[in-house]
Design a protein around this motif. Structure first.
Motif: not given
Lengths: 110, 462
Positions: A29-30, A33-34, A76-77, A80-81, A84, B24, B31, B34
């Motif tokens: 999933t991340p 999103a990434a 999005g970023f 994602t952050d 995570l 990833l 983290r 990204m």
């Protein structure tokens, strides 16, 4: 020109297959999103369309494109952050719980 | 000079993006990686603003402001439970941006007579076609996932014929565009028909097949971005589009493999549209044992090894926090708790992992199907929460079952199984689940969240 573009495309796709094939299902999933956030790179095309001075219609379409692409980049970023940040190992958790984890849902009775 | 500067910045951005995606593969580094990718994005945007073709910054500023205002809440405030629809929405927006850039570029080239080569026309055609169908397809997926429209497959007689006709029309319009790049009818027609095609493509697809569709749309959105790069002769767009396309493609392959179904079957098959004869061994003497919360509490409190199998039902009930609380109690009593995640559990790839992580469950407790299947024989209690088809042993043993051959979690091999379920309704595929009738299985009926809360109270009181 076209052949050069094909080169770039094929090599990038190959690299993508190599890297993304190794992303564990845990982070799928991340990953989505990434890649979404990164595909917000169409913003660079939108910027040129919006600021090219090719008349109101083209600029307006460009404006809409800039708005949607920016939404994707920012949202999005950030998401994602955020996501995570939730993935922790057992040992990290112990550290965090004791240190700076404000009570969000950590009302564990001790 | 200026152009060189921009290209160098783009190369730096591409490297940062690739490093970000590579991070990833390692959850502990993801983290930071990204954040590097986000930096890459900033570099690319700033460099582009110095582009000499940009003469007017007013529209740009407006767009950036709107985007930031809309993007911030979408990033910070959307709950994790809404992730599938959030992703679908982002796909739709990304494809919209690509489509609009394509239209603006085409319009400018036609009206300012800067010339429109055949190669560019083909690239623009691909861009708006894939873009438009992703915009509407992802919008329908969003509506379904948000449950603004039914999540069931919507089918009608002659659906595949209509799809076939739309494909032919799309191909003919594309052909017309290639033959005469300045044929505006073909170009705008392509957008309109592709938009209809997107709706047609996603409407017949049911909720449980959504992971494949979302991944597939992700791939299309990437390809649309890559086509933009071809049309604008912009390498960073080509690179990012290719990465995105590859990612979506790999995910959809993995998903369809995990369901043991082909793309074609998912897209044109609309599971459950025709009731297949399933009455294999539905001979009336099958009984279901239901279990009281007290008994379940005793079983769980004294178990050495408990495996939780979460499914979409857990997401619907938003029970992940109760799951964690229960696990902590079991651990305090000396047991061990693991989580077994099937690749297609939930509504998008990795859905369950995100929910469990949100509930502060450590990711080293979450196991993929291949990692944990061999361990089930040692497991004292398997707790199935709102999952159904992914633990149906018919997939292994019953060749007449529609899900035969699908890889499943071997929950039935455990010493005992507790299935938490709202009622005896069949799973998404409408298939009877032999696990529910197995001698070692007991059912715990009720809403997952409420039942878990009662279980927790019961164990605490022990």
């Amino acid at each position: 020109m076209f052949l050069l573009q094909i080169y770039v495309f094929v090599l990038a796709a190959f690299l993508g297959f190599q890297i993304i094939g190794r992303v564990p299902p845990l982070l799928h999933t991340p990953l989505m999103a990434a890649t979404n956030a990164i595909s917000g790179i169409s913003l660079v095309g939108s910027l040129v369309a919006a600021g090219g001075g090719h008349g109101t219609l083209a600029s307006f379409l460009g404006f809409l494109a800039v708005a949607s692409a920016t939404t994707n980049v920012i949202g999005g970023f950030l998401i994602t952050d955020r996501m995570l940040g939730m993935f922790k190992r057992d040992e990290d958790k112990v550290k965090n719980d004791e240190a700076a984890k404000p009570a969000e849902d950590t009302e564990r009775p001790s | 000079m200026n152009e060189t500067f921009i290209q160098l910045a783009y190369i730096a951005s591409s490297v940062l993006f690739i490093l970000g995606l590579r991070s990833l593969t390692r959850p502990d580094q993801a983290r930071r990686g990204m954040r590097l990718a986000a930096l890459g994005m900033l570099v690319a945007i700033v460099a582009t603003l110095a582009h000499q073709q940009i003469v007017d910054y007013r529209w740009i500023a407006g767009g950036l402001v709107v985007g930031v205002i809309a993007g911030y809440p979408l990033g910070m405030w959307v709950p994790m439970t809404a992730m599938p629809q959030r992703i679908a929405m982002a796909l739709s927006l990304g494809a919209l941006a690509a489509t609009l850039v394509g239209v603006a570029e085409y319009y400018t080239r036609i009206h300012e007579a800067t010339g429109l080569g055949r190669g560019t026309a083909i690239a623009l055609g691909f861009e708006v076609m894939l873009g438009a169908l992703t915009v509407t397809g992802a919008s329908v997926a969003f509506l379904k996932l948000q449950e603004l429209i039914t999540g069931r497959p919507v089918t009608y007689r002659g659906q595949n014929v209509v799809t076939g006709i739309l494909v032919v029309v799309l191909l003919s319009l594309f052909g017309m565009l290639i033959a005469r790049p300045d044929n505006t009818f073909a170009f705008y027609g392509l957008i309109a028909v592709a938009a209809i095609f997107g709706v047609q493509l996603v409407m017949p697809i049911g909720g449980a097949d959504m992971p494949v569709v979302v991944a597939l749309l992700n791939s299309y959105a990437g390809l649309a971005a890559a086509a933009t790069g071809f049309a604008l002769n912009n390498n960073i767009l080509i690179i990012c589009g290719a990465l995105d396309g590859a990612s979506g493609f790999i995910l959809s392959l993995l998903m369809s493999k995990a369901m043991n179904r082909s793309f074609r079957n998912i897209i044109f098959g609309a599971f459950g549209s025709g009731p297949t004869a399933l009455a294999v061994d539905a001979t009336g003497d099958r009984t279901v044992r239901s279990l009281s919360v007290e008994d379940a509490a005793i079983q769980l409190a004294y178990a050495q090894l408990v495996v939780v199998v979460p499914g979409y039902g857990m997401a619907v009930a938003q029970a992940q926090h109760q799951v964690r609380e229960l696990a902590e109690l079991i651990e305090r009593n000396g047991g061990e708790v693991k989580y077994a995640v099937h690749p297609v559990a939930g509504r998008m790839p990795g859905h369950m992992n995100v929910l469990l992580a949100e509930a502060n469950i450590a990711y080293d407790r979450m196991y993929d199907m291949e990692e944990i299947n061999a361990d089930f024989e040692r497991v004292d209690v398997v707790l199935v929460i709102g999952a159904n088809d992914v633990v149906n042993p018919a997939a292994r043993s019953d060749p007449s079952s529609p899900i035969f051959g699908m890889p499943i979690l071997d929950a039935d091999k455990a010493k005992s199984v507790i299935v938490m379920k709202r009622g005896m309704a069949a799973g998404f595929a409408g298939i009877e689940n032999a696990l529910f009738y197995a001698p070692r299985t007991s059912m715990l009926f009720g809403d997952a969240k409420a039942t878990l809360t009662k279980l927790i109270g019961e164990i605490k009181a022990m």
